[in-house]
Write a protein that holds these residues in place. Structure first.
Motif, PDB file in Angstrom:
ATOM      1  N   ASP A   1      -6.345  14.730  -5.928  1.00 24.99           N
ATOM      2  CA  ASP A   1      -6.962  14.299  -4.670  1.00 24.99           C
ATOM      3  C   ASP A   1      -6.183  13.112  -4.102  1.00 24.99           C
ATOM      4  O   ASP A   1      -5.594  12.325  -4.856  1.00 24.99           O
ATOM      5  N   PRO A   2      -6.174  12.948  -2.775  1.00 21.27           N
ATOM      6  CA  PRO A   2      -5.456  11.807  -2.186  1.00 21.27           C
ATOM      7  C   PRO A   2      -6.119  10.483  -2.534  1.00 21.27           C
ATOM      8  O   PRO A   2      -7.344  10.401  -2.694  1.00 21.27           O
ATOM      9  N   CYS A   3      -5.311   9.445  -2.634  1.00 25.28           N
ATOM     10  CA  CYS A   3      -5.820   8.108  -2.928  1.00 25.28           C
ATOM     11  C   CYS A   3      -4.904   7.072  -2.292  1.00 25.28           C
ATOM     12  O   CYS A   3      -3.817   7.394  -1.809  1.00 25.28           O
ATOM     13  N   LEU A   4      -5.357   5.846  -2.315  1.00 22.92           N
ATOM     14  CA  LEU A   4      -4.570   4.730  -1.822  1.00 22.92           C
ATOM     15  C   LEU A   4      -4.232   3.834  -3.007  1.00 22.92           C
ATOM     16  O   LEU A   4      -5.118   3.387  -3.737  1.00 22.92           O
ATOM     17  N   ARG A   5      -2.943   3.587  -3.228  1.00 24.92           N
ATOM     18  CA  ARG A   5      -2.514   2.695  -4.307  1.00 24.92           C
ATOM     19  C   ARG A   5      -2.186   1.326  -3.719  1.00 24.92           C
ATOM     20  O   ARG A   5      -1.491   1.223  -2.702  1.00 24.92           O
ATOM     21  N   ILE A   6      -2.702   0.294  -4.357  1.00 23.56           N
ATOM     22  CA  ILE A   6      -2.536  -1.072  -3.869  1.00 23.56           C
ATOM     23  C   ILE A   6      -1.933  -1.921  -4.986  1.00 23.56           C
ATOM     24  O   ILE A   6      -2.447  -1.937  -6.101  1.00 23.56           O
TER      25      ILE A   6
ATOM     26  N   PHE B   1       0.842  -1.195   0.000  1.00 25.69           N
ATOM     27  CA  PHE B   1       0.000   0.000   0.000  1.00 25.69           C
ATOM     28  C   PHE B   1       0.878   1.246   0.000  1.00 25.69           C
ATOM     29  O   PHE B   1       1.954   1.260   0.603  1.00 25.69           O
ATOM     30  N   SER B   2       0.397   2.274  -0.650  1.00 25.94           N
ATOM     31  CA  SER B   2       1.103   3.547  -0.600  1.00 25.94           C
ATOM     32  C   SER B   2       0.111   4.688  -0.778  1.00 25.94           C
ATOM     33  O   SER B   2      -0.867   4.565  -1.524  1.00 25.94           O
ATOM     34  N   ALA B   3       0.351   5.768  -0.057  1.00 23.62           N
ATOM     35  CA  ALA B   3      -0.470   6.969  -0.218  1.00 23.62           C
ATOM     36  C   ALA B   3      -0.011   7.694  -1.472  1.00 23.62           C
ATOM     37  O   ALA B   3       1.186   7.759  -1.775  1.00 23.62           O
ATOM     38  N   SER B   4      -0.948   8.246  -2.229  1.00 24.05           N
ATOM     39  CA  SER B   4      -0.601   8.886  -3.486  1.00 24.05           C
ATOM     40  C   SER B   4      -1.643   9.932  -3.840  1.00 24.05           C
ATOM     41  O   SER B   4      -2.535  10.245  -3.039  1.00 24.05           O
ATOM     42  N   LEU B   5      -1.523  10.482  -5.057  1.00 22.23           N
ATOM     43  CA  LEU B   5      -2.465  11.466  -5.577  1.00 22.23           C
ATOM     44  C   LEU B   5      -3.075  10.945  -6.868  1.00 22.23           C
ATOM     45  O   LEU B   5      -2.417  10.270  -7.664  1.00 22.23           O
TER      46      LEU B   5
END
Length: 242
Positions: A204-209, A185-189
């Protein structure tokens, strides 16, 4: 008895046979035979037995009591089936939402270096590319790109994917049961293309999996890159200390 002529490693065969024995003939708290007895029963080395037992312990099928032996655990019965654990549909239903999936693309292509590494295939090997939009209560939740090796799932079609969940196809049509999955998991835009499908703003912020899904033969059968709306999607993990 294990088949030494098969391509499947002996310890994988042993894991499957011990799992079957635990499920069908044993109950929680029952003591397993000793390593020496398992070696004799299946005609394998102690190294093979230890590899199998270590993995069964990680999967929640057994636990070791120092000085007393190895015993059957009921932890595996308390875990969700992996096909549900990694199913967006079942996860959303569990939250009381109405899920649906839109297939945006289904094609055969060649993997780029990232995908080839993720699937552990060569860049010359054909893969299926499946792009889906995951929706719950008519709200876009996740934009997902999955890559699947063609050589393992020959004849996979869009009609099959539209008819039933992907992991059901793996198990029912190709006899490839899900064993486990590794996720990062990583926080991203959110990027421009993703924003269009997720109905959010660029940046906008998102979660990358990033997920690698393994079958019972320890092959990677799916490599998936997902982008989830951080304002709607919550991923909960329980950590247990051994």
């Amino acid at each position: 008895m294990l088949n030494k002529e098969k391509a499947v490693p002996l310890y994988n065969q042993l894991i499957q046979q011990l799992m079957d024995e635990i499920k069908n003939n044993m109950k929680a708290g029952d003591k397993l035979p000793s390593e020496r007895e398992i070696c004799q029963a299946y005609q394998v080395s102690r190294t093979t037995v230890r590899l199998a037992l270590n993995e069964l312990e990680e999967l929640g099928y057994i636990y070791k009591h120092h000085g007393k032996g190895t015993f059957v655990s009921n932890l595996w019965q308390q875990m969700n089936d992996l096909s549900n654990e990694y199913s967006f549909t079942e996860h959303m239903k569990g939250l009381g939402k109405v899920p649906r999936t839109e297939v945006l693309e289904f094609s055969i292509t060649y993997p780029n270096p990232v995908v080839a590494k993720g699937l552990q295939v060569n860049e010359e090997d054909e893969v299926y590319k499946l792009v889906r939009l995951r929706i719950a209560d008519d709200l876009p939740m996740m934009y997902e790109i999955s890559y699947i090796p063609c050589k393992i799932f020959k004849g996979l079609t869009l009609e099959m994917i539209q008819e039933k969940p992907l992991y059901n196809i793996f198990a029912q049509d190709y006899q490839k049961d899900i064993k486990y999955a590794d996720e990062e998991f990583s926080a991203s835009l959110v990027k421009e293309k993703e924003a269009k499908y997720l109905a959010v703003n660029v940046g906008d912020p998102c979660l990358r999996i990033e997920r690698q899904t393994y079958c019972q033969d320890n092959y990677i059968i799916e490599f998936t890159l997902s982008v989830a709306r951080s304002d709607q999607f919550v991923y909960r993990i329980r950590h247990a200390r051994k």
